[in-house]
Scaffold this active site. Structure first.
Site, PDB file in Angstrom:
ATOM      1  N   TYR A 106     -11.092 -52.139 -39.103  1.00 50.27           N
ATOM      2  CA  TYR A 106     -10.028 -50.929 -38.767  1.00 50.27           C
ATOM      3  C   TYR A 106      -9.438 -51.322 -40.160  1.00 50.27           C
ATOM      4  O   TYR A 106      -8.558 -51.525 -41.031  1.00 50.27           O
ATOM      5  CB  TYR A 106      -9.704 -52.171 -37.641  1.00 50.27           C
ATOM      6  CG  TYR A 106      -8.148 -50.637 -37.115  1.00 50.27           C
ATOM      7  CD1 TYR A 106      -7.817 -49.572 -36.692  1.00 50.27           C
ATOM      8  CD2 TYR A 106      -6.612 -50.817 -37.761  1.00 50.27           C
ATOM      9  CE1 TYR A 106      -7.326 -48.856 -35.884  1.00 50.27           C
ATOM     10  CE2 TYR A 106      -5.356 -50.337 -37.058  1.00 50.27           C
ATOM     11  CZ  TYR A 106      -6.269 -49.326 -36.251  1.00 50.27           C
ATOM     12  OH  TYR A 106      -4.909 -48.387 -36.076  1.00 50.27           O
ATOM     13  N   ASP A 179     -10.695 -60.565 -34.784  1.00 48.15           N
ATOM     14  CA  ASP A 179     -10.022 -59.304 -34.012  1.00 48.15           C
ATOM     15  C   ASP A 179     -10.860 -59.117 -32.533  1.00 48.15           C
ATOM     16  O   ASP A 179     -12.196 -58.285 -33.616  1.00 48.15           O
ATOM     17  CB  ASP A 179     -10.043 -57.997 -34.513  1.00 48.15           C
ATOM     18  CG  ASP A 179      -9.627 -57.071 -33.954  1.00 48.15           C
ATOM     19  OD1 ASP A 179      -9.487 -56.601 -33.174  1.00 48.15           O
ATOM     20  OD2 ASP A 179      -8.636 -56.054 -34.915  1.00 48.15           O
ATOM     21  N   LYS A 204      -6.446 -50.574 -26.456  1.00 50.76           N
ATOM     22  CA  LYS A 204      -7.561 -50.041 -26.516  1.00 50.76           C
ATOM     23  C   LYS A 204      -8.326 -50.323 -24.922  1.00 50.76           C
ATOM     24  O   LYS A 204      -7.057 -50.329 -23.863  1.00 50.76           O
ATOM     25  CB  LYS A 204      -8.448 -50.328 -27.867  1.00 50.76           C
ATOM     26  CG  LYS A 204      -7.514 -50.939 -28.917  1.00 50.76           C
ATOM     27  CD  LYS A 204      -7.230 -48.944 -28.874  1.00 50.76           C
ATOM     28  CE  LYS A 204      -6.146 -49.065 -30.782  1.00 50.76           C
ATOM     29  NZ  LYS A 204      -7.197 -49.794 -31.509  1.00 50.76           N
TER      30      LYS A 204
HETATM   31  C1  LIG Z   1      -6.453 -50.556 -32.835  1.00 44.59           C
HETATM   32  C2  LIG Z   1      -6.720 -50.845 -33.490  1.00 44.59           C
HETATM   33  C3  LIG Z   1      -5.975 -52.327 -34.161  1.00 44.59           C
HETATM   34  C4  LIG Z   1      -4.169 -51.477 -34.179  1.00 44.59           C
HETATM   35  O1  LIG Z   1      -3.477 -51.544 -33.594  1.00 44.59           O
HETATM   36  P1  LIG Z   1      -2.257 -50.756 -32.904  1.00 44.59           P
HETATM   37  O2  LIG Z   1      -2.418 -51.255 -31.458  1.00 44.59           O
HETATM   38  O3  LIG Z   1      -3.000 -48.890 -33.052  1.00 44.59           O
HETATM   39  O4  LIG Z   1      -1.448 -51.336 -32.869  1.00 44.59           O
HETATM   40  C5  LIG Z   1      -6.501 -52.861 -34.304  1.00 44.59           C
HETATM   41  N1  LIG Z   1      -7.678 -53.317 -34.489  1.00 44.59           N
HETATM   42  C6  LIG Z   1      -8.571 -52.808 -34.383  1.00 44.59           C
HETATM   43  C7  LIG Z   1      -9.890 -53.279 -34.494  1.00 44.59           C
HETATM   44  C8  LIG Z   1      -8.227 -51.668 -33.663  1.00 44.59           C
HETATM   45  O5  LIG Z   1      -9.239 -50.597 -32.900  1.00 44.59           O
END
Ligand SMILES: *Cc1c(COP(=O)(O)O)cnc(C)c1O
Length: 381
Positions: A106, A179, A204
């Site tokens: 990301y 993540d 998400k």
């Molecule tokens: C969107 C996303 C983030 C960041 O999250 P936010 O809620 O937009 O701050 C981090 N890692 C991944 C894989 C993402 O898709």
């Protein structure tokens, strides 16, 4: 109501935070908006858990306990965004520390981590973590305090062997943070494979309705020093989520397993359909048996491979943009994991990150698979 710990995630989620409002008898929890909480005549707190809303909120604690149970964690902490969660983790590092981070993840994470590391004299080493040998080598060479991976990764859908990454990080006294946004706690539980900390952008799939920004960190070892530092950082620096957002998150989580099941099934069908299309030159989806990370993904994920997939179309940016422009059901917008399908031409947004001009990234929603494939079919021509 206390539920046994061996319940299926779908049961935990369906009743998330349920039947707790004794005063009203409501089957959903109330939102307490107060920023401050009363003391009695002797100056004792009326509710010892609540002093001030910066770090005290019943509804946030309820959402955190549901997340911890779904993740197989001892504790989970909510943040106002995924990036706030990542920042809280890395702010625990002393100046001059060493970090190994996966490359091609990301972009927001990479950009923030590079800027932060430069300011704090942190030695940041970016490595293709889907290559287990390269990851182990980087670890041995740089002894990172934190190894940070993202699996499946966004937008390349690379798969990292979590157990191997954990072994490599632990061998040099470091910790592994994962993540796991694209998988959600339903499809992958990194703590069970040896990770020390799991991170999600709950914006998400966890929320799933494209209407809340939130982040999560979770751990199986709440006594670890890093976890106390993260908690202190959130309390003192104040990156907290509001009660209304936590409530919406809880409502979203009630259907999380159902949504992930449907989205994974549809994404698998779309990936297979795309792989057979003459105008598509490559498809990146860990559920495809031809995907280089399929074996690892099959070992460490369950009940599906998620809603995120990318593919390459014949030609360059113009051809890819034409396909994206002809789509009628997929909304042209960033983000992923919502009930509505989204499509992105990432090269337009991040031309400097090496994303191919012909790459189209799709987040599959819960619409009917036939309608989505028909839309892709007319758009590909
Ligand atoms: C969107 C996303 C983030 C960041 O999250 P936010 O809620 O937009 O701050 C981090 N890692 C991944 C894989 C993402 O898709």
């Amino acid at each position: 109501m206390t539920l046994a710990n061996d319940l299926d995630p779908s049961t935990i989620a369906a009743q998330a935070g349920g039947a707790v409002d004794a005063p009203s008898g409501g089957v959903v929890p109330p939102i307490q908006a107060s920023t401050t909480f009363l003391r009695d005549e002797r100056y004792a707190l009326v509710n010892p858990d609540n002093i001030y809303a910066r770090d005290n909120s019943d509804i946030v604690r309820v959402a955190e306990s549901v997340l911890a149970r779904l993740e197989g964690a001892e504790e989970a902490l909510l943040f106002p965004s995924g990036m706030a969660a990542i920042a809280a983790l890395f702010r625990t590092l002393p100046n001059g520390a060493s970090v190994v981070a996966q490359s091609g993840i990301y972009w927001g994470t990479t950009k923030w981590l590079r800027d932060f590391s430069a300011r704090r004299d942190i030695a940041l080493h970016e490595v293709d973590a889907s290559d287990a040998a390269a990851l182990e080598q980087a670890c041995a060479a740089h002894s990172p305090a934190i190894m940070f991976i993202e699996t499946p990764s966004n937008p390349w859908l690379k798969t990292v062997d979590i157990a191997a990454a954990a072994r490599a990080a632990h061998a040099v006294g470091g910790l592994l943070a994962v993540d796991s946004t694209a998988a959600t706690p339903v499809l992958q539980r990194p703590l069970a494979h040896g990770a020390d900390i799991v991170m999600h952008s709950a914006t998400k799939g966890i929320n799933g309705h494209s209407d809340v920004l939130a982040g999560v960190l979770a751990t199986a070892a709440p006594a670890a020093a890093v976890w106390s530092d993260i908690k202190a950082d959130r309390h003192d620096a104040g990156a907290v989520i509001g009660p209304f957002e936590a409530w919406l998150l809880l409502r979203g989580m009630r259907t999380l397993p159902l949504r992930m099941e449907r989205m994974s099934r549809t994404a698998q069908a779309i990936a297979e359909w795309l792989a057979a299309h003459p105008k598509v030159t490559d498809v990146f989806y860990p559920g495809l048996s031809t995907h280089p990370g399929h074996q690892v993904a099959a070992r460490q994920m369950q009940d599906g491979f998620g809603c995120l997939l990318s593919f390459l179309v014949e030609g360059g940016a113009a051809e890819a943009l034409a396909v994206v422009g002809r789509l009628k059901l997929f909304h042209r917008a960033t983000s992923l994991g919502g009930v509505e399908s989204l499509v992105e031409h990432r090269h337009t947004i991040e031309p400097h990150t090496g994303i191919p001009e012909s790459l189209i990234r799709v987040s599959v929603g819960i619409e009917h698979v036939h309608d989505l494939i028909a839309d892709l079919e007319q758009a590909l021509g």
